[in-house]
Design a protein around this motif. Structure first.
Motif, PDB file in Angstrom:
ATOM      1  N   ILE A 117       0.844  -1.207   0.000  1.00  0.00           N
ATOM      2  CA  ILE A 117       0.000   0.000   0.000  1.00  0.00           C
ATOM      3  C   ILE A 117       0.874   1.250   0.000  1.00  0.00           C
ATOM      4  O   ILE A 117       0.621   2.199  -0.749  1.00  0.00           O
ATOM      5  CB  ILE A 117      -0.967   0.000   1.199  1.00  0.00           C
ATOM      6  N   ARG A 118       1.902   1.247   0.841  1.00  0.00           N
ATOM      7  CA  ARG A 118       2.818   2.405   0.872  1.00  0.00           C
ATOM      8  C   ARG A 118       3.444   2.639  -0.493  1.00  0.00           C
ATOM      9  O   ARG A 118       3.512   3.773  -0.971  1.00  0.00           O
ATOM     10  CB  ARG A 118       3.919   2.188   1.918  1.00  0.00           C
ATOM     11  N   GLU A 119       3.906   1.573  -1.114  1.00  0.00           N
ATOM     12  CA  GLU A 119       4.530   1.682  -2.440  1.00  0.00           C
ATOM     13  C   GLU A 119       3.509   2.172  -3.470  1.00  0.00           C
ATOM     14  O   GLU A 119       3.792   3.056  -4.274  1.00  0.00           O
ATOM     15  CB  GLU A 119       5.095   0.314  -2.853  1.00  0.00           C
ATOM     16  N   TRP A 120       2.315   1.594  -3.441  1.00  0.00           N
ATOM     17  CA  TRP A 120       1.254   1.948  -4.388  1.00  0.00           C
ATOM     18  C   TRP A 120       0.903   3.423  -4.249  1.00  0.00           C
ATOM     19  O   TRP A 120       0.784   4.139  -5.244  1.00  0.00           O
ATOM     20  CB  TRP A 120       0.041   1.055  -4.121  1.00  0.00           C
ATOM     21  N   LEU A 121       0.751   3.895  -3.021  1.00  0.00           N
ATOM     22  CA  LEU A 121       0.398   5.296  -2.788  1.00  0.00           C
ATOM     23  C   LEU A 121       1.551   6.241  -3.122  1.00  0.00           C
ATOM     24  O   LEU A 121       1.313   7.388  -3.491  1.00  0.00           O
ATOM     25  CB  LEU A 121      -0.056   5.505  -1.340  1.00  0.00           C
ATOM     26  N   SER A 122       2.786   5.751  -3.009  1.00  0.00           N
ATOM     27  CA  SER A 122       3.934   6.616  -3.315  1.00  0.00           C
ATOM     28  C   SER A 122       3.964   6.988  -4.800  1.00  0.00           C
ATOM     29  O   SER A 122       4.582   7.979  -5.179  1.00  0.00           O
ATOM     30  CB  SER A 122       5.249   5.934  -2.920  1.00  0.00           C
ATOM     31  N   LEU A 123       3.274   6.202  -5.617  1.00  0.00           N
ATOM     32  CA  LEU A 123       3.219   6.487  -7.055  1.00  0.00           C
ATOM     33  C   LEU A 123       2.102   7.461  -7.412  1.00  0.00           C
ATOM     34  O   LEU A 123       1.967   7.845  -8.572  1.00  0.00           O
ATOM     35  CB  LEU A 123       3.047   5.183  -7.840  1.00  0.00           C
ATOM     36  N   LYS A 124       1.308   7.845  -6.425  1.00  0.00           N
ATOM     37  CA  LYS A 124       0.184   8.761  -6.633  1.00  0.00           C
ATOM     38  C   LYS A 124       0.616  10.188  -6.323  1.00  0.00           C
ATOM     39  O   LYS A 124       1.510  10.424  -5.505  1.00  0.00           O
ATOM     40  CB  LYS A 124      -1.008   8.390  -5.737  1.00  0.00           C
ATOM     41  N   ASN A 125      -0.056  11.144  -6.966  1.00  0.00           N
ATOM     42  CA  ASN A 125       0.238  12.548  -6.668  1.00  0.00           C
ATOM     43  C   ASN A 125      -0.541  12.989  -5.419  1.00  0.00           C
ATOM     44  O   ASN A 125      -1.379  12.247  -4.898  1.00  0.00           O
ATOM     45  CB  ASN A 125      -0.047  13.443  -7.878  1.00  0.00           C
ATOM     46  N   GLU A 126      -0.264  14.176  -4.956  1.00  0.00           N
ATOM     47  CA  GLU A 126      -0.883  14.665  -3.711  1.00  0.00           C
ATOM     48  C   GLU A 126      -2.405  14.771  -3.825  1.00  0.00           C
ATOM     49  O   GLU A 126      -3.129  14.514  -2.868  1.00  0.00           O
ATOM     50  CB  GLU A 126      -0.277  16.016  -3.300  1.00  0.00           C
ATOM     51  N   GLU A 127      -2.897  15.150  -4.989  1.00  0.00           N
ATOM     52  CA  GLU A 127      -4.343  15.259  -5.191  1.00  0.00           C
ATOM     53  C   GLU A 127      -5.009  13.894  -5.055  1.00  0.00           C
ATOM     54  O   GLU A 127      -6.075  13.769  -4.445  1.00  0.00           O
ATOM     55  CB  GLU A 127      -4.663  15.891  -6.551  1.00  0.00           C
ATOM     56  N   ASP A 128      -4.382  12.874  -5.621  1.00  0.00           N
ATOM     57  CA  ASP A 128      -4.913  11.508  -5.501  1.00  0.00           C
ATOM     58  C   ASP A 128      -4.983  11.083  -4.028  1.00  0.00           C
ATOM     59  O   ASP A 128      -5.960  10.482  -3.585  1.00  0.00           O
ATOM     60  CB  ASP A 128      -4.054  10.507  -6.275  1.00  0.00           C
ATOM     61  N   LYS A 129      -3.936  11.409  -3.276  1.00  0.00           N
ATOM     62  CA  LYS A 129      -3.910  11.049  -1.852  1.00  0.00           C
ATOM     63  C   LYS A 129      -5.006  11.791  -1.086  1.00  0.00           C
ATOM     64  O   LYS A 129      -5.670  11.206  -0.226  1.00  0.00           O
ATOM     65  CB  LYS A 129      -2.534  11.343  -1.260  1.00  0.00           C
ATOM     66  N   LYS A 130      -5.200  13.062  -1.414  1.00  0.00           N
ATOM     67  CA  LYS A 130      -6.280  13.830  -0.760  1.00  0.00           C
ATOM     68  C   LYS A 130      -7.646  13.235  -1.100  1.00  0.00           C
ATOM     69  O   LYS A 130      -8.537  13.197  -0.257  1.00  0.00           O
ATOM     70  CB  LYS A 130      -6.223  15.298  -1.186  1.00  0.00           C
ATOM     71  N   ASN A 131      -7.800  12.771  -2.330  1.00  0.00           N
ATOM     72  CA  ASN A 131      -9.060  12.133  -2.728  1.00  0.00           C
ATOM     73  C   ASN A 131      -9.310  10.857  -1.927  1.00  0.00           C
ATOM     74  O   ASN A 131     -10.448  10.558  -1.566  1.00  0.00           O
ATOM     75  CB  ASN A 131      -9.066  11.827  -4.223  1.00  0.00           C
ATOM     76  N   PHE A 132      -8.255  10.104  -1.655  1.00  0.00           N
ATOM     77  CA  PHE A 132      -8.405   8.899  -0.835  1.00  0.00           C
ATOM     78  C   PHE A 132      -8.840   9.268   0.580  1.00  0.00           C
ATOM     79  O   PHE A 132      -9.735   8.633   1.148  1.00  0.00           O
ATOM     80  CB  PHE A 132      -7.086   8.113  -0.795  1.00  0.00           C
ATOM     81  N   ILE A 133      -8.231  10.293   1.139  1.00  0.00           N
ATOM     82  CA  ILE A 133      -8.602  10.733   2.490  1.00  0.00           C
ATOM     83  C   ILE A 133     -10.065  11.141   2.515  1.00  0.00           C
ATOM     84  O   ILE A 133     -10.820  10.744   3.417  1.00  0.00           O
ATOM     85  CB  ILE A 133      -7.681  11.894   2.946  1.00  0.00           C
ATOM     86  N   ARG A 134     -10.490  11.919   1.536  1.00  0.00           N
ATOM     87  CA  ARG A 134     -11.903  12.349   1.443  1.00  0.00           C
ATOM     88  C   ARG A 134     -12.843  11.166   1.246  1.00  0.00           C
ATOM     89  O   ARG A 134     -13.933  11.122   1.803  1.00  0.00           O
ATOM     90  CB  ARG A 134     -12.086  13.347   0.299  1.00  0.00           C
ATOM     91  N   ALA A 135     -12.424  10.211   0.445  1.00  0.00           N
ATOM     92  CA  ALA A 135     -13.279   9.050   0.142  1.00  0.00           C
ATOM     93  C   ALA A 135     -13.627   8.268   1.400  1.00  0.00           C
ATOM     94  O   ALA A 135     -14.757   7.778   1.531  1.00  0.00           O
ATOM     95  CB  ALA A 135     -12.590   8.145  -0.875  1.00  0.00           C
ATOM     96  N   PHE A 136     -12.707   8.175   2.342  1.00  0.00           N
ATOM     97  CA  PHE A 136     -12.975   7.423   3.571  1.00  0.00           C
ATOM     98  C   PHE A 136     -14.086   8.069   4.394  1.00  0.00           C
ATOM     99  O   PHE A 136     -14.717   7.405   5.214  1.00  0.00           O
ATOM    100  CB  PHE A 136     -11.699   7.291   4.402  1.00  0.00           C
ATOM    101  N   ASP A 137     -14.316   9.333   4.178  1.00  0.00           N
ATOM    102  CA  ASP A 137     -15.360  10.037   4.927  1.00  0.00           C
ATOM    103  C   ASP A 137     -16.612  10.296   4.097  1.00  0.00           C
ATOM    104  O   ASP A 137     -17.721  10.242   4.616  1.00  0.00           O
ATOM    105  CB  ASP A 137     -14.804  11.368   5.447  1.00  0.00           C
TER     106      ASP A 137
END
Length: 158
Positions: A117-137
């Motif tokens: 998961i860490r490796e997979w997310l490291s390939l994502k940009n910051e916007e993608d990571k923010k979208n994941f955080i928002r998606a959980f809520d």
């Protein structure tokens, strides 16, 4: 009682994985599919631009005498979602993290999946990571069935 909860609401509950549960067996392939489903849900939410929700299953819990919710069904998904949550929100705490997993299969799969998961997310940009955080809520949800009697929980599970 059945409720629809966001993933954050679920992960913030006082949850325990009882000793009678089988080991955590999800492989990297299972986690990769979950990450893909979450990514697709985020994309669909952007396309439809309404209060889009993506239901990722049902969790069965038994509230024990101490007010802690024992997981009867959904352990694999919960642990995997917790690993993702830990990667997108470092420092996130959950009662499940307090559990000492002694099963070697569980330990190995938690470690391997977390690293993936860490490796997979490291390939994502910051916007993608923010979208994941928002998606959980805001996007991802589960049906949580909570019962008072453990016999009812197992009856539902069967």
């Amino acid at each position: 009682m059945a409720e629809i909860k966001s993933i954050n609401e679920l992960l913030n509950m006082d949850i325990d994985i009882p000793d009678y549960q089988r080991s955590y067996k999800w492989s990297i392939q299972n986690v990769e599919e979950l990450l893909g489903d979450i990514s697709n849900a985020i994309n669909d939410a952007h396309i439809y631009r309404v209060a889009f929700k993506y239901r990722i299953g049902t969790i069965i819990l038994h509230e024990n005498d101490e007010g802690i919710f024992d997981v009867v069904d959904g352990q694999q998904r919960i642990i995997s979602l917790l690993l993702i949550k830990q990667c997108i929100t470092p420092g996130f705490q959950c009662s499940v993290f307090e559990k000492e997993f002694t099963n070697k299969v569980t330990q190995t799969n938690i470690h391997n999946n977390y690293m993936f998961i860490r490796e997979w997310l490291s390939l994502k940009n910051e916007e993608d990571k923010k979208n994941f955080i928002r998606a959980f809520d805001e996007i991802l949800e589960v049906v949580v069935i909570s019962v008072d009697k453990v016999s009812e929980a197992f009856q539902l599970f069967d």
